[in-house]
Design an enzyme around this catalytic site. Structure first.
Site, PDB file in Angstrom:
ATOM      1  N   ARG A  15      64.370  13.808  -1.120  1.00  0.00           N
ATOM      2  CA  ARG A  15      64.264  13.710  -2.572  1.00  0.00           C
ATOM      3  C   ARG A  15      63.139  14.589  -3.114  1.00  0.00           C
ATOM      4  NH1 ARG A  15      63.747   7.276  -2.689  1.00  0.00           N
ATOM      5  NH2 ARG A  15      62.659   7.807  -0.757  1.00  0.00           N
ATOM      6  N   LYS A  75      57.530   9.560  -2.733  1.00  0.00           N
ATOM      7  CA  LYS A  75      56.954   8.609  -1.792  1.00  0.00           C
ATOM      8  C   LYS A  75      55.438   8.637  -1.833  1.00  0.00           C
ATOM      9  CE  LYS A  75      58.661   6.183   0.504  1.00  0.00           C
ATOM     10  NZ  LYS A  75      58.991   4.775   0.133  1.00  0.00           N
ATOM     11  N   TYR A  94      56.141   6.117  -6.052  1.00  0.00           N
ATOM     12  CA  TYR A  94      56.237   4.829  -5.374  1.00  0.00           C
ATOM     13  C   TYR A  94      55.008   4.691  -4.486  1.00  0.00           C
ATOM     14  CZ  TYR A  94      61.159   4.448  -6.728  1.00  0.00           C
ATOM     15  OH  TYR A  94      62.329   4.351  -7.447  1.00  0.00           O
ATOM     16  N   GLU A 118      57.227   1.243  -8.795  1.00  0.00           N
ATOM     17  CA  GLU A 118      57.853  -0.053  -8.527  1.00  0.00           C
ATOM     18  C   GLU A 118      57.309  -1.202  -9.361  1.00  0.00           C
ATOM     19  OE1 GLU A 118      54.627   0.299  -5.284  1.00  0.00           O
ATOM     20  OE2 GLU A 118      56.040   1.628  -6.321  1.00  0.00           O
ATOM     21  N   ASP A 270      59.954  -1.496   2.890  1.00  0.00           N
ATOM     22  CA  ASP A 270      58.932  -0.832   2.070  1.00  0.00           C
ATOM     23  C   ASP A 270      57.767  -1.764   1.769  1.00  0.00           C
ATOM     24  OD1 ASP A 270      59.207   1.854   1.495  1.00  0.00           O
ATOM     25  OD2 ASP A 270      60.751   1.533   0.002  1.00  0.00           O
TER      26      ASP A 270
END
Length: 364
Positions: A15, A75, A94, A118, A270
């Site tokens: 991504r 990430k 995130y 998140e 996660d």
């Protein structure tokens, strides 16, 4: 404002946090976008497309980090990136700090304003930046589980949909939130026998009405989870408490009672995972066996569909990134309470209660 977009370096990550479309939007608002060369290539976006949208380029991640006012990532920074973070920088990505105390310490040490996708909230209390990746992870969990049930990869040889005259595979989904609901949809669509468990009976009622009794809904308690896991071919762990460490719902004792060759896919990895003792895996080595059961615990599952995931993520982040560019970080946080909920670290302190509790640091 200079927005920096470095390449993602987590194993198997495909991504990127910026599409050419988003780049065009923020540059039109006056921001400068500085991208590491080929940062979007694995998601199918070329440097030429970004250049046409107004981006400039750096040959290394170090130059991107050093020059940017705000780093936009997918990430959380890995250990190799800790030294690249600049004092007082803004980081929008995130973070999943409940499962990453070492990163939390580094963010505090460098006074990073850490805004976590998140924990950003919408006006109705939902988590709009977590939602698209939860949906993708839920759908992928069934594809992944079906693959690892195949005999050639150490599975029990069960076809989830079965054929006439045979029993379909049994999929047990623990958690009926976004990821769990999408796992149920995929499993039911494949013709599997599906059981979903959750503490919230309202979520179970919605699924019961949607599938008209074709999916079994059960209240999540130890007895029900134990009984269903024991008969499962595929268990999907989809339990989420936003920002907090995932609770242990499936114990080792339950896993021991599963049939050899069965599969567990823990979407909650996660946040530490909801299966007792589960270990992180990666796209290079996605599973391991314990008690004869295949465990899949890759924390960046949506990277398997990098383009779809990138489009889903950036469509969700665009309004917030645009707001930050237009108003500046501090004004945007002051005026948008939902965005402010995304702040996990500020001024050397953890400022989000569940994260502070999880990592053991004092909350500011």
């Amino acid at each position: 404002m200079i927005i920096g977009v470095p390449k993602e370096i987590k194993i198997g990550e495909k991504r990127v946090s910026m599409t050419p479309s988003l780049c065009r939007r923020v540059t039109s608002l006056g921001a400068q976008v500085l991208m590491e060369k080929n940062a979007g290539l694995t998601a199918g976006f070329t440097d030429a497309e970004y250049k046409a949208a107004g981006a400039t380029f750096a040959a290394s991640a170090e130059k991107v980090w050093k020059s940017a006012d705000m780093i936009l990532k997918v990430k959380e920074p890995l250990e190799a990136e800790f030294g690249l973070m600049q004092q007082g920088q803004t980081l929008f990505t995130y973070l999943h700090l409940a499962a990453g105390p070492a990163l939390a310490k580094q963010l505090c040490k460098k006074g990073i304003l850490g805004i976590a996708y998140e924990t950003v909230e919408s006006s109705d209390g939902q988590f709009p930046l977590l939602k698209p990746m939860s949906q993708i992870a839920g759908r992928l969990s069934i594809q992944i589980g079906a693959y690892f049930l195949q005999s050639q990869v150490g599975g029990s040889g069960v076809l989830l949909g079965g054929i006439p005259g045979t029993m379909p595979g049994h999929v047990v989904v623990v958690g009926a939130g976004n990821s769990g609901a999408h796992a149920v949809r995929m499993a039911a669509g494949m013709g599997a026998r599906v059981t979903v468990l959750d503490l919230d009976t309202r979520k179970l009622e919605v699924l019961d009405q949607e599938y008209r009794g074709k999916v079994v809904t059960l209240v999540s308690n130890p007895a029900n989870v134990e009984a269903e896991v024991a008969s499962a071919d595929l268990v999907v762990g989809a339990v989420l408490i936003p920002a907090a460490k995932a609770p242990t719902v499936v114990t080792k004792k339950m896993v021991k009672n599963m049939r050899p060759g069965s599969v567990i896919v823990d979407i909650a990895i996660d946040q530490g995972g909801c299966v007792e003792g589960i270990q992180y895996t990666s796209h290079e080595k996605p599973t391991y066996q314990e008690f004869g059961v295949n465990h899949y615990a890759v924390p960046n599952m949506p990277a398997l569909v990098g383009r779809t995931s990138t489009l889903g993520l950036t469509q969700a982040t665009e309004p917030y990134v645009a707001m930050i560019v237009q108003k500046g970080v501090e004004r945007a946080l002051a005026e948008h309470k939902g965005l402010a909920k995304g702040v996990n670290t500020r001024g050397g302190r953890i400022v989000y209660g569940e994260v502070a509790k999880a990592v053991g640091f004092d909350q500011a």
